[in-house]
Scaffold this motif. Sequence first.
Motif, PDB file in Angstrom:
ATOM      1  N   LEU A 172       2.237  10.740 -13.151  1.00 40.07           N
ATOM      2  CA  LEU A 172       2.713  12.368 -13.129  1.00 40.07           C
ATOM      3  C   LEU A 172       3.845  12.663 -12.610  1.00 40.07           C
ATOM      4  CD1 LEU A 172      -0.201  14.620 -12.344  1.00 40.07           C
ATOM      5  CD2 LEU A 172       0.184  13.945 -14.727  1.00 40.07           C
ATOM      6  N   SER A 173       4.761  11.514 -12.399  1.00 35.43           N
ATOM      7  CA  SER A 173       5.727  11.709 -11.798  1.00 35.43           C
ATOM      8  C   SER A 173       7.028  10.967 -13.153  1.00 35.43           C
ATOM      9  CB  SER A 173       6.376  10.343 -10.482  1.00 35.43           C
ATOM     10  OG  SER A 173       5.668  11.087  -9.068  1.00 35.43           O
ATOM     11  N   PRO A 174       7.699  11.766 -13.186  1.00 35.28           N
ATOM     12  CA  PRO A 174       8.702  11.537 -14.310  1.00 35.28           C
ATOM     13  C   PRO A 174       9.774   9.804 -14.012  1.00 35.28           C
ATOM     14  CG  PRO A 174       9.590  13.771 -13.232  1.00 35.28           C
ATOM     15  CD  PRO A 174       8.171  12.845 -12.673  1.00 35.28           C
ATOM     16  N   LEU A 175       9.852   9.572 -14.597  1.00 32.72           N
ATOM     17  CA  LEU A 175      10.288   8.331 -15.329  1.00 32.72           C
ATOM     18  C   LEU A 175      11.641   8.251 -14.220  1.00 32.72           C
ATOM     19  CD1 LEU A 175       9.082   6.260 -16.185  1.00 32.72           C
ATOM     20  CD2 LEU A 175      10.143   5.572 -17.993  1.00 32.72           C
ATOM     21  N   SER A 176      12.171   9.061 -14.347  1.00 31.51           N
ATOM     22  CA  SER A 176      13.656   9.332 -13.546  1.00 31.51           C
ATOM     23  C   SER A 176      13.620   8.957 -12.157  1.00 31.51           C
ATOM     24  CB  SER A 176      14.424  10.367 -13.857  1.00 31.51           C
ATOM     25  OG  SER A 176      13.670  11.677 -13.482  1.00 31.51           O
ATOM     26  N   VAL A 177      12.288   9.289 -11.940  1.00 34.47           N
ATOM     27  CA  VAL A 177      11.905   9.314  -9.980  1.00 34.47           C
ATOM     28  C   VAL A 177      11.527   7.723  -9.985  1.00 34.47           C
ATOM     29  CG1 VAL A 177      10.730  10.092  -8.271  1.00 34.47           C
ATOM     30  CG2 VAL A 177      11.396  12.014  -9.886  1.00 34.47           C
ATOM     31  N   LEU A 178      10.788   7.297 -10.527  1.00 37.24           N
ATOM     32  CA  LEU A 178      10.369   6.051 -10.357  1.00 37.24           C
ATOM     33  C   LEU A 178      10.986   4.851 -10.988  1.00 37.24           C
ATOM     34  CD1 LEU A 178       6.289   6.403 -11.924  1.00 37.24           C
ATOM     35  CD2 LEU A 178       7.744   6.584  -9.387  1.00 37.24           C
ATOM     36  N   GLU A 179      12.035   4.664 -11.817  1.00 39.11           N
ATOM     37  CA  GLU A 179      12.718   4.295 -11.714  1.00 39.11           C
ATOM     38  C   GLU A 179      13.846   3.406 -10.573  1.00 39.11           C
ATOM     39  OE1 GLU A 179      14.769   4.659 -15.286  1.00 39.11           O
ATOM     40  OE2 GLU A 179      16.085   6.909 -14.169  1.00 39.11           O
ATOM     41  N   LYS A 180      13.729   4.784  -9.526  1.00 42.01           N
ATOM     42  CA  LYS A 180      14.885   4.059  -9.175  1.00 42.01           C
ATOM     43  C   LYS A 180      14.190   3.743  -6.796  1.00 42.01           C
ATOM     44  CE  LYS A 180      17.593   7.945  -9.960  1.00 42.01           C
ATOM     45  NZ  LYS A 180      18.548   9.160  -9.438  1.00 42.01           N
ATOM     46  N   THR A 181      12.903   3.080  -7.265  1.00 47.23           N
ATOM     47  CA  THR A 181      11.890   2.983  -6.464  1.00 47.23           C
ATOM     48  C   THR A 181      11.365   1.301  -6.473  1.00 47.23           C
ATOM     49  OG1 THR A 181      10.243   3.244  -7.354  1.00 47.23           O
ATOM     50  CG2 THR A 181      10.515   4.860  -6.235  1.00 47.23           C
ATOM     51  N   GLY A 214       0.825  -0.829   0.023  1.00 49.70           N
ATOM     52  CA  GLY A 214       0.097  -0.042   0.106  1.00 49.70           C
ATOM     53  C   GLY A 214       1.195   1.217   0.335  1.00 49.70           C
ATOM     54  N   VAL A 215       1.955   1.347   0.728  1.00 47.80           N
ATOM     55  CA  VAL A 215       2.793   2.751   1.155  1.00 47.80           C
ATOM     56  C   VAL A 215       3.276   2.349  -0.285  1.00 47.80           C
ATOM     57  CG1 VAL A 215       4.778   3.259   1.573  1.00 47.80           C
ATOM     58  CG2 VAL A 215       3.171   2.185   3.321  1.00 47.80           C
ATOM     59  N   ALA A 216       3.433   3.839  -0.492  1.00 44.06           N
ATOM     60  CA  ALA A 216       4.344   4.169  -2.327  1.00 44.06           C
ATOM     61  C   ALA A 216       5.568   4.204  -2.291  1.00 44.06           C
ATOM     62  CB  ALA A 216       3.578   5.683  -2.647  1.00 44.06           C
ATOM     63  N   PRO A 217       5.364   3.667  -3.487  1.00 42.32           N
ATOM     64  CA  PRO A 217       6.655   3.269  -4.113  1.00 42.32           C
ATOM     65  C   PRO A 217       7.945   4.411  -4.372  1.00 42.32           C
ATOM     66  CG  PRO A 217       5.810   3.296  -5.866  1.00 42.32           C
ATOM     67  CD  PRO A 217       5.465   2.959  -4.860  1.00 42.32           C
ATOM     68  N   ASP A 218       7.808   5.702  -3.658  1.00 43.48           N
ATOM     69  CA  ASP A 218       8.544   6.824  -3.593  1.00 43.48           C
ATOM     70  C   ASP A 218       8.352   7.170  -2.376  1.00 43.48           C
ATOM     71  OD1 ASP A 218       5.973   7.722  -4.016  1.00 43.48           O
ATOM     72  OD2 ASP A 218       6.267   9.614  -5.355  1.00 43.48           O
ATOM     73  N   HIS A 219       7.730   6.151  -1.413  1.00 47.47           N
ATOM     74  CA  HIS A 219       8.223   6.486  -0.141  1.00 47.47           C
ATOM     75  C   HIS A 219       9.406   5.451   0.536  1.00 47.47           C
ATOM     76  CE1 HIS A 219       4.371   9.244  -0.024  1.00 47.47           C
ATOM     77  NE2 HIS A 219       5.245  10.267  -0.740  1.00 47.47           N
ATOM     78  N   PRO A 220      10.281   5.140   0.410  1.00 47.07           N
ATOM     79  CA  PRO A 220      11.258   4.363   1.192  1.00 47.07           C
ATOM     80  C   PRO A 220      11.160   4.422   2.856  1.00 47.07           C
ATOM     81  CG  PRO A 220      12.499   5.934  -0.208  1.00 47.07           C
ATOM     82  CD  PRO A 220      11.058   6.037  -0.757  1.00 47.07           C
ATOM     83  N   GLU A 221      10.880   5.737   3.147  1.00 46.63           N
ATOM     84  CA  GLU A 221      11.432   5.992   4.451  1.00 46.63           C
ATOM     85  C   GLU A 221       9.838   5.256   5.242  1.00 46.63           C
ATOM     86  OE1 GLU A 221       9.065   9.325   3.000  1.00 46.63           O
ATOM     87  OE2 GLU A 221      10.002   8.589   2.900  1.00 46.63           O
ATOM     88  N   VAL A 222       8.945   5.433   4.549  1.00 45.30           N
ATOM     89  CA  VAL A 222       8.001   4.454   5.416  1.00 45.30           C
ATOM     90  C   VAL A 222       7.514   3.374   5.588  1.00 45.30           C
ATOM     91  CG1 VAL A 222       5.407   4.656   5.387  1.00 45.30           C
ATOM     92  CG2 VAL A 222       6.186   6.740   4.168  1.00 45.30           C
ATOM     93  N   LYS A 223       8.487   3.044   4.501  1.00 44.59           N
ATOM     94  CA  LYS A 223       9.298   1.337   4.910  1.00 44.59           C
ATOM     95  C   LYS A 223      10.045   0.525   6.053  1.00 44.59           C
ATOM     96  CE  LYS A 223       7.152   0.418  -0.022  1.00 44.59           C
ATOM     97  NZ  LYS A 223       7.512  -0.115  -1.001  1.00 44.59           N
ATOM     98  N   ASN A 224      10.208   1.693   6.511  1.00 44.34           N
ATOM     99  CA  ASN A 224      11.885   2.100   7.971  1.00 44.34           C
ATOM    100  C   ASN A 224      11.048   0.982   9.051  1.00 44.34           C
ATOM    101  OD1 ASN A 224      13.354   3.321   6.114  1.00 44.34           O
ATOM    102  ND2 ASN A 224      13.551   4.492   7.578  1.00 44.34           N
ATOM    103  N   VAL A 225       9.352   1.229   9.218  1.00 45.81           N
ATOM    104  CA  VAL A 225       8.874   0.301  10.228  1.00 45.81           C
ATOM    105  C   VAL A 225       9.342  -1.441   9.836  1.00 45.81           C
ATOM    106  CG1 VAL A 225       6.816   0.362   8.714  1.00 45.81           C
ATOM    107  CG2 VAL A 225       6.527   0.334  11.200  1.00 45.81           C
ATOM    108  N   LEU A 226       9.385  -1.681   8.341  1.00 45.79           N
ATOM    109  CA  LEU A 226       9.626  -2.813   8.542  1.00 45.79           C
ATOM    110  C   LEU A 226      10.770  -3.785   8.861  1.00 45.79           C
ATOM    111  CD1 LEU A 226       9.393  -3.389   4.877  1.00 45.79           C
ATOM    112  CD2 LEU A 226       7.878  -3.728   6.738  1.00 45.79           C
ATOM    113  N   ASN A 227      11.683  -2.804  10.009  1.00 46.87           N
ATOM    114  CA  ASN A 227      12.873  -3.260  10.582  1.00 46.87           C
ATOM    115  C   ASN A 227      12.260  -3.694  11.682  1.00 46.87           C
ATOM    116  OD1 ASN A 227      14.727  -2.651   8.373  1.00 46.87           O
ATOM    117  ND2 ASN A 227      14.591  -1.168   9.321  1.00 46.87           N
TER     118      ASN A 227
END
Length: 507
Positions: A214-223, A99-112
């Motif tokens: 609407l995000s540029p591909l250059s942003v998403l391809e690193k997620t 559910g968490v957006a791929p460009d929000h990796p900091e939110v996924k830190n809770v996985l630790n």
Amino acid sequence: MSLLLSSQRLRRFFFNFAALRQRLRMRSVLRRRCLGWFCSQTAQRHFVSSAQVWIPRVCIVGSGPAGFYTAQQLLKSHPELTVDIYDRLPVPFGLVRFGVAPDHPEVKNVLNTFTATARNKRCSFIGNVSVGKDISVQRLQEAYNAVILSYGAEDDKRLGIPGENLQGVHSARSFVGWYNGLPCDRNFKPDLSVETIVVLGQGNVALDVARILLSPLSVLEKTDITEYALEALAHSKVRKVHVMGRRGPLQAAFTIKELRELVKLPDCRSVLHGEDFAEVPNVLAGLPRPRKRLTELMMQTASTNITKQESERQRLSSREWELKFFRSPCKVLPSGDGQRVTGIELKINRLEGLGETAKAVETDEREVIDCGMILRSIGYQSIPISTDVPFDVHRGTIANENGRISPGLYCSGWVRRGPTGVILTTMTDAFDVGKRVVEDLNAGLICSESKPGTEAILKDLLEKGVQTVSFEGWQRIDGAEVERGKQHGKPREKLTDVREMLGIAAA
């Protein structure tokens, strides 16, 4: 003669001394042996005593934030109990993963934190088990002292308007599942050849969807967005996204973080309308700080008093998103053959009341917006898991009292209170339910009989041919995803085929 006597006495002395040393040595050996036997007997008594201690067995259905936070609180609050976490998918973590957006990796830190809980020797993860299908809630209650339902909200609310079933009208939940690698949405194929999309709803999910479109591909391809979604977005013709809400700016459900990200999105201009904020200055000073900051950012974005640099940036942007308030959908407009969506008709609303409780009241005005796709993002809802569990169909939640359905049966998270709030809200809710379970244990409200727990359930599942996945199995899946991600320069490439997951987990 005296010398002979002295020599004999000396020999007797050394003989007696040697005998004394031997006796002392033997005494020491016997002492060590006796001490070892005593320790052994003490250990055996301790083992027997420990075996007689009642160890409560608890199971949790659902391995998302609610499930893991509930488990964390249980393990912290009770020194003996064990927790087994079941999930219908072979992989854990629920909405944090899907559910968490791929460009929000900091939110996924809770996985630790969740991983640390899963590695606790008193906690187990059992994946690929569909409760209600593979095993019943009643059977879980027979095998465990307490059962906690934390399976979230996997369905979405519908609009209930004409044309909702036309091609091109989708759930935002399915769109999110598609780009986040949810197995059931892997074959979802949104038509991104259209230029305009309407998103109905103004929560964080609605803004996430608009931003991904609407995000540029250059942003998403690193997620960690799925490669097939990235490929589809690379060929997207979408240039405008409308985000619609039935009430006003003071009732918008999104947070300032999501709004700020859209406002600052490269090659994209934001369109907000100053007239929507006509009454806001009268109440702005009295708003709670988070709501005030959010409203100020919206008003600033809607303002025409911008810098020359910002004006030029907006002019050159090739994409845009528009935030529109006081709109309710009343009809989806079909194509000439009656198959596809070509637009949406909206009612113009006015508000009655103030603040969070203000109600949208429709007027006689209408507006039509041409579009090639509609994504409804008006909320998730839970579904019943068993006829044995009381379910409030109007609220879409399990009937409960502060998390307790009945002694020994509980619920936490969205299935308890409804799909509202952020991960922090779920954490607070889950901690409260975990404490409630331990309180009931200590008060004797929960059956104190020894229960077989996971051993009995795994035996049942084996007989039914259900392949389960342990946390170690998940770690093998995790390793495979990370390795595949490296090939694309991404943190991971999620597996979306359940059979492939099961094969890797069992390797």
